[in-house]
Design an enzyme around this catalytic site. Structure first.
Site, PDB file in Angstrom:
ATOM      1  CE  LYS A  40       5.247  -2.088  13.427  1.00 16.53           C
ATOM      2  NZ  LYS A  40       4.486  -2.943  13.793  1.00 16.53           N
ATOM      3  NE  ARG A 138       5.983 -10.950  13.790  1.00 15.58           N
ATOM      4  CZ  ARG A 138       5.814 -10.065  13.433  1.00 15.58           C
ATOM      5  NH1 ARG A 138       5.653  -9.560  12.404  1.00 15.58           N
ATOM      6  NH2 ARG A 138       5.624  -9.517  14.439  1.00 15.58           N
ATOM      7  CE1 TYR A 260       6.899  -1.860 -20.647  1.00 21.01           C
ATOM      8  CE2 TYR A 260       6.311  -0.910 -19.110  1.00 21.01           C
ATOM      9  CZ  TYR A 260       7.120  -1.398 -19.659  1.00 21.01           C
ATOM     10  OH  TYR A 260       8.297  -0.636 -19.741  1.00 21.01           O
ATOM     11  CG  MET A 308       9.520   2.493 -12.594  1.00 20.41           C
ATOM     12  SD  MET A 308      11.177   2.068 -12.993  1.00 20.41           S
ATOM     13  CE  MET A 308      11.776   1.087 -13.477  1.00 20.41           C
TER      14      MET A 308
HETATM   15  C1  LIG Z   1       3.240  -3.359  14.780  1.00 19.82           C
HETATM   16  C2  LIG Z   1       3.115  -3.891  15.949  1.00 19.82           C
HETATM   17  C3  LIG Z   1       2.072  -2.893  16.950  1.00 19.82           C
HETATM   18  C4  LIG Z   1       1.183  -1.779  16.459  1.00 19.82           C
HETATM   19  O1  LIG Z   1       0.263  -2.802  15.311  1.00 19.82           O
HETATM   20  P1  LIG Z   1      -1.466  -2.726  14.067  1.00 19.82           P
HETATM   21  O2  LIG Z   1      -1.882  -3.633  13.774  1.00 19.82           O
HETATM   22  O3  LIG Z   1      -1.333  -1.272  13.460  1.00 19.82           O
HETATM   23  O4  LIG Z   1      -1.984  -1.817  15.275  1.00 19.82           O
HETATM   24  C5  LIG Z   1       2.022  -3.574  17.883  1.00 19.82           C
HETATM   25  N1  LIG Z   1       2.545  -3.926  18.699  1.00 19.82           N
HETATM   26  C6  LIG Z   1       3.547  -4.608  18.039  1.00 19.82           C
HETATM   27  C7  LIG Z   1       4.248  -5.487  18.570  1.00 19.82           C
HETATM   28  C8  LIG Z   1       4.006  -4.403  16.125  1.00 19.82           C
HETATM   29  O5  LIG Z   1       4.698  -5.242  15.903  1.00 19.82           O
END
Ligand SMILES: *Cc1c(COP(=O)(O)O)cnc(C)c1O
Length: 365
Positions: A40, A138, A260, A308
């Site tokens: 992802k 969630r 800054y 930036m």
């Molecule tokens: C992101 C995610 C993972 C992977 O988690 P890591 O801590 O990066 O290994 C596994 N399962 C779900 C549902 C996730 O959202």
């Protein structure tokens, strides 16, 4: 001049061989079940189009993205593999999902009903994951939805249930009480649902030991070299290096400030190196005044605000460093993504997923 291109102010090196080796190491630690690759967020910022095929070549046959669009982009690269969408099934996405052989993680009775209706319309069973909520609150089926399916599993009839899954809320803390509680809740929920393989551990969950093994582990972060066992030595191979060149050096007299809002002031005659990386590149502004870069094994403290497109380092004690030289911002030893995260008061996940689009990216196979 034709064909000339500008010099790279910064180069991001991504080691696909290390990522593949990390997947194999995780598979060896999870002998009772398969191990997926979570890709992802563009493979945690490292490039899903490169990372996913490298994992596939290593033998990985289960992949996860968060969104359907992410899954569709890599579907052609992963022949024969299961490709799951963790965020579930938005109304309107059913046909695309079915057409491309994507496996949604269904987390509500509504999602189940829409996917079953899609299967009926298609006249075939469709692949699905059932996401059970065991405490994250969630996504995932809640207690009422599980009770409803226990009483009447017919809504699942048109589905080919690949895995029932849940997600741990604190797996990186080995003695966190949520771990055992979630494992027990997951077992209880699975017992009430139609028999199906189970998927439990994320990266850190794999290191919680055999009690947290399942038919499919779902690591992401550990593949990319983030330490799944914080506070203990990192068992994973580092996979990312970020180097950037010095644009200018300048001398400051005691009392002069940098950047800054003048948040850092020289207390001695100081030499400052200016580097063309900034928060627009995901070099997080929250590191301002914290952490360091590395030159020839020696630290150059980050001074002043990260801006930036620029960041400044105190190189007073590095007289050999000059314009055009390279500083290591992320390396394999001292400045790991986890170390950068500590300076930025975040985690390695955010450091990696923030890595910007302006870096020249070099993939090592
Ligand atoms: C992101 C995610 C993972 C992977 O988690 P890591 O801590 O990066 O290994 C596994 N399962 C779900 C549902 C996730 O959202």
């Amino acid at each position: 001049m034709a064909g000339m291109r500008p010099t790279d102010p910064a180069v991001l090196e991504i080691d696909l061989a290390a990522i593949a080796a990390n997947w194999r190491a995780l598979a060896a630690r999870h002998p009772g079940g398969a191990v997926a690759g979570v890709v992802k967020a563009d493979a945690y910022g490292l490039g899903a189009a490169q990372v996913a095929p490298a994992l596939h070549a290593a033998g990985c046959r289960h992949f996860f993205t968060a969104h359907l669009a992410e899954a569709l982009a890599i579907r052609p690269l992963l022949p024969g593999a299961m490709l799951g969408v963790l965020n579930g099934l938005l109304p309107g996405d059913e046909a695309l999902c079915a057409e491309h052989g994507i496996t949604p993680a269904l987390g509500s009775l509504d999602e189940i009903a829409r996917w079953t209706a899609t299967a009926q319309a298609a006249g075939r069973r469709l692949p699905a994951l059932l996401h059970v909520d065991t405490g994250m609150n969630r996504l995932g089926l809640d207690a009422a939805a599980i009770a409803a399916l226990a009483a009447d599993p017919r809504p699942l009839a048109g589905l080919e249930l690949h895995y029932v899954m849940t997600h741990l809320v604190a797996a990186e803390i080995a003695d966190d009480l949520h771990n055992a509680a979630q494992r027990a809740r997951f077992a209880a929920a699975c017992a009430r649902l139609p028999a199906a393989p189970r998927s439990l551990a994320n990266s850190s969950g794999i290191f919680l030991g055999p009690d947290f093994a399942s038919d499919l582990a779902r690591p992401g972060a550990a593949l990319y070299g983030i330490n799944p066992t914080p506070g203990m030595p990192n068992p994973m191979r580092p996979a990312v290096r970020l180097r950037a060149r010095v644009l200018q050096t300048r001398m400051l007299a005691p009392g002069e400030s940098v950047g800054y809002n003048a948040t850092w002031g020289a207390t001695r005659a100081s030499r400052i190196a200016v580097v063309g990386v900034g928060y627009a590149d995901g070099w997080l502004r929250s590191q301002s005044g914290r952490g360091h870069a590395v030159f020839d094994g020696a630290p150059a403290p980050l001074v002043g605000r990260v801006s930036m497109d620029l960041v400044t380092y105190d190189v007073t004690d590095l007289p050999r460093l000059g314009v055009g030289d390279w500083l290591d911002l992320i390396d394999h030893a001292d400045r790991t993504p986890d170390a950068v995260a500590e300076a930025a008061r975040t985690n390695g996940y955010e450091v990696l997923t923030s890595l910007g689009r302006r870096y020249r990216r070099v993939y090592r196979a």
